[in-house]
Design an enzyme around this catalytic site. Structure first.
Site, PDB file in Angstrom:
ATOM      1  N   THR A 138       0.830  -1.212   0.000  1.00 47.70           N
ATOM      2  CA  THR A 138       0.000   0.000   0.000  1.00 47.70           C
ATOM      3  C   THR A 138       0.865   1.264   0.000  1.00 47.70           C
ATOM      4  OG1 THR A 138      -1.579  -1.246   1.314  1.00 47.70           O
ATOM      5  CG2 THR A 138      -1.921   1.115   1.222  1.00 47.70           C
ATOM      6  N   VAL A 177       5.173   7.255  12.703  1.00 46.95           N
ATOM      7  CA  VAL A 177       4.176   7.661  13.714  1.00 46.95           C
ATOM      8  C   VAL A 177       3.200   8.657  13.074  1.00 46.95           C
ATOM      9  CG1 VAL A 177       3.809   8.739  15.967  1.00 46.95           C
ATOM     10  CG2 VAL A 177       5.906   7.438  15.547  1.00 46.95           C
ATOM     11  N   GLU A 205      -2.187  -3.453   9.978  1.00 47.41           N
ATOM     12  CA  GLU A 205      -0.913  -4.110   9.728  1.00 47.41           C
ATOM     13  C   GLU A 205      -1.206  -5.483   9.115  1.00 47.41           C
ATOM     14  OE1 GLU A 205       2.142  -2.566  10.386  1.00 47.41           O
ATOM     15  OE2 GLU A 205       0.684  -0.967  10.598  1.00 47.41           O
ATOM     16  N   LYS A 220       4.827   3.189  18.604  1.00 50.30           N
ATOM     17  CA  LYS A 220       4.796   4.596  18.192  1.00 50.30           C
ATOM     18  C   LYS A 220       4.982   5.511  19.403  1.00 50.30           C
ATOM     19  CE  LYS A 220       1.694   3.775  14.250  1.00 50.30           C
ATOM     20  NZ  LYS A 220       0.266   3.603  13.913  1.00 50.30           N
TER      21      LYS A 220
HETATM   22  N1  HSE Z   1      -1.739  -0.138  11.286  1.00 53.02           N
HETATM   23  C1  HSE Z   1      -1.388   1.222  11.504  1.00 53.02           C
HETATM   24  C2  HSE Z   1      -2.599   1.972  12.030  1.00 53.02           C
HETATM   25  C3  HSE Z   1      -0.914   1.825  10.218  1.00 53.02           C
HETATM   26  O1  HSE Z   1      -3.703   1.437  11.930  1.00 53.02           O
HETATM   27  O2  HSE Z   1      -2.453   3.058  12.560  1.00 53.02           O
HETATM   28  C4  HSE Z   1      -0.268   3.161  10.375  1.00 53.02           C
HETATM   29  O3  HSE Z   1       0.847   3.103  11.193  1.00 53.02           O
END
Ligand code: HSE
Length: 412
Positions: free
Chosen positions: A10, A127, A185, A200
């Protein structure tokens, strides 16, 4: 300037498109020719219909070719990302990555390696997706003596909670949509269990407070246990539920926590829904700063990757990152309000116990609730005392939530 792009998922494909779209602008503005030389993927065949298929390769040696200046690593997970990034830095290539797992895990080692090799390591997209947050924290807010960060930094969980609240979707239905939209993810458990937010938060905290934080030391509760009743109670209390990542300086260290909270609707962060992220920074000099935007998704994240590329083109200074030590506090350090749900087979016994245990606190009790539940709202207590009190309820099951106040600081 020659680039090797690692990964074409993506964010990788978004980044490719964004760079191609801005090639002319970069030429005009900076007089630099940007050239994506190769795209490293696991399976080339998937891309054979693309016009730029000739750029795709499965040979990782292309990353370290002498003529590569910048490596943009947009593959997830620790392996092989760690080896690629380490070797790229050692070979004096600037690195850009969106991989928060990698940065949180090897923060000191990789930053030092970049510094020693006089190249830059950039991870703005790690982040807050499309929100410019790390660079402002690192440069503009230096010397501000930040006191706290309250944030919503996982788009997937914010999306799920918003959909459960607004559209009465089930947890699974909402997760499926988040995955389809490309927010989650590849292994969504790191989102829903709060680990993505912890990583993060560790990165944010290290850059803000200049202290080393191992993300594994952050007390983390995800949203997998949030049920329809939690949502129902939130509505009844005129609040929302959000997954918060909190970093707050205290006398004895830094409180760090990723946890679902009940939040007053007058708090700005309560209005940040779906895949949006919000980060509230408080410092003595600035007062409140709230920054919000899309925290996940193809182009928002690619936009942050692109901003890192511009920073390299601008020859931003390469600074050494020196981190001190700190104590990580597990309990929210201030006296605040709490919402507790007790599940009991014996209402009168549990009610009696609640009156006894919480005797010295101000609280509201509600026994006319659904199912076998008694709810209690407790005012102005520190978490360590809440935890001690709850130990006395060994016959009941319970859940408790921190209540985040509204902007006026007055609790309803
Ligand atoms: N999986 C992460 C989220 C993607 O949903 O925030 C962005 O870091």
């Amino acid at each position: 300037m020659n680039i090797a792009l690692l990964g074409y998922g993506t964010v990788g494909s978004g980044t490719y498109e964004l760079i191609m779209k801005n090639k002319e602008m970069i030429k005009d503005k900076y007089n630099i020719d940007i050239n994506i030389k190769s795209i490293l993927v696991r399976n080339k065949q998937k891309y054979e219909n693309l016009e730029h298929y000739n750029l795709f390769t499965t040979d990782s040696n292309v990353i370290f070719d002498n003529d590569i200046d910048v490596v943009i690593s947009l593959i997830g997970g620790l392996n092989p990302s760690y080896d690629y990034v380490k070797k790229a830095l050692k070979n004096k290539k600037h690195v850009i990555t969106a991989n928060k797992d990698l940065i949180a895990e090897y923060f000191i080692e990789l930053n030092n390696l970049a510094y020693e090799n006089n190249v830059s390591l950039n991870y703005e997209a790690s982040v807050g997706g499309g929100i410019p947050i790390l660079r402002p924290l690192n440069s503009m807010l230096v010397g501000n003596n930040v006191d706290s960060i309250y944030s919503i930094i996982n788009g997937t969980t914010n999306f799920i909670l918003s959909q459960m609240y607004e559209n009465n979707l089930s947890y699974d239905e909402a997760l499926k949509i988040a995955q389809d939209l490309g927010f989650a993810e590849s292994n969504p458990s790191s989102d829903v269990e709060g680990l993505d937010a912890s990583r993060k938060l560790a990165i944010l905290t290290m850059l803000t407070f200049n202290k080393y934080i191992s993300w594994k030391d952050i007390k983390t509760t995800g949203i997998t246990n949030i049920d329809a009743l939690d949502i129902k109670y939130a509505k009844k209390l005129d609040k929302k539920i959000k997954l918060f990542a909190i970093s707050k300086k205290s006398e004895n260290g830094i409180y760090l926590g990723v946890r679902p909270v009940y939040i007053e609707k007058s708090n700005q962060l309560s209005k940040i829904d779906n895949e949006y992220n919000g980060i509230h920074i408080k410092s003595a000099l600035t007062g409140d700063i709230l920054i919000y935007g899309k925290g996940a998704g193809k182009f928002p994240t690619a936009s942050s990757v692109f901003s890192d590329l511009i920073s390299i083109i601008n020859k931003s200074p390469i600074n050494k990152i020196n981190l001190g030590e700190t104590t990580i506090l597990e309990n929210y350090p201030d006296s605040v309000n709490w919402f507790i749900r007790f599940n009991s087979n014996n209402f009168s016994k549990t009610t009696e116990k609640i009156f006894k245990v919480f005797n010295s606190y101000k609280f509201d009790l509600n026994t006319i609730e659904f199912n076998k539940e008694i709810t209690v709202k407790i005012y102005n207590v520190k978490e360590e005392f809440i935890k001690k009190s709850l130990k006395k309820f060994e016959d009941e099951s319970y859940k408790y939530y921190l209540i985040i106040k509204g902007d006026s600081d007055v609790e309803n």
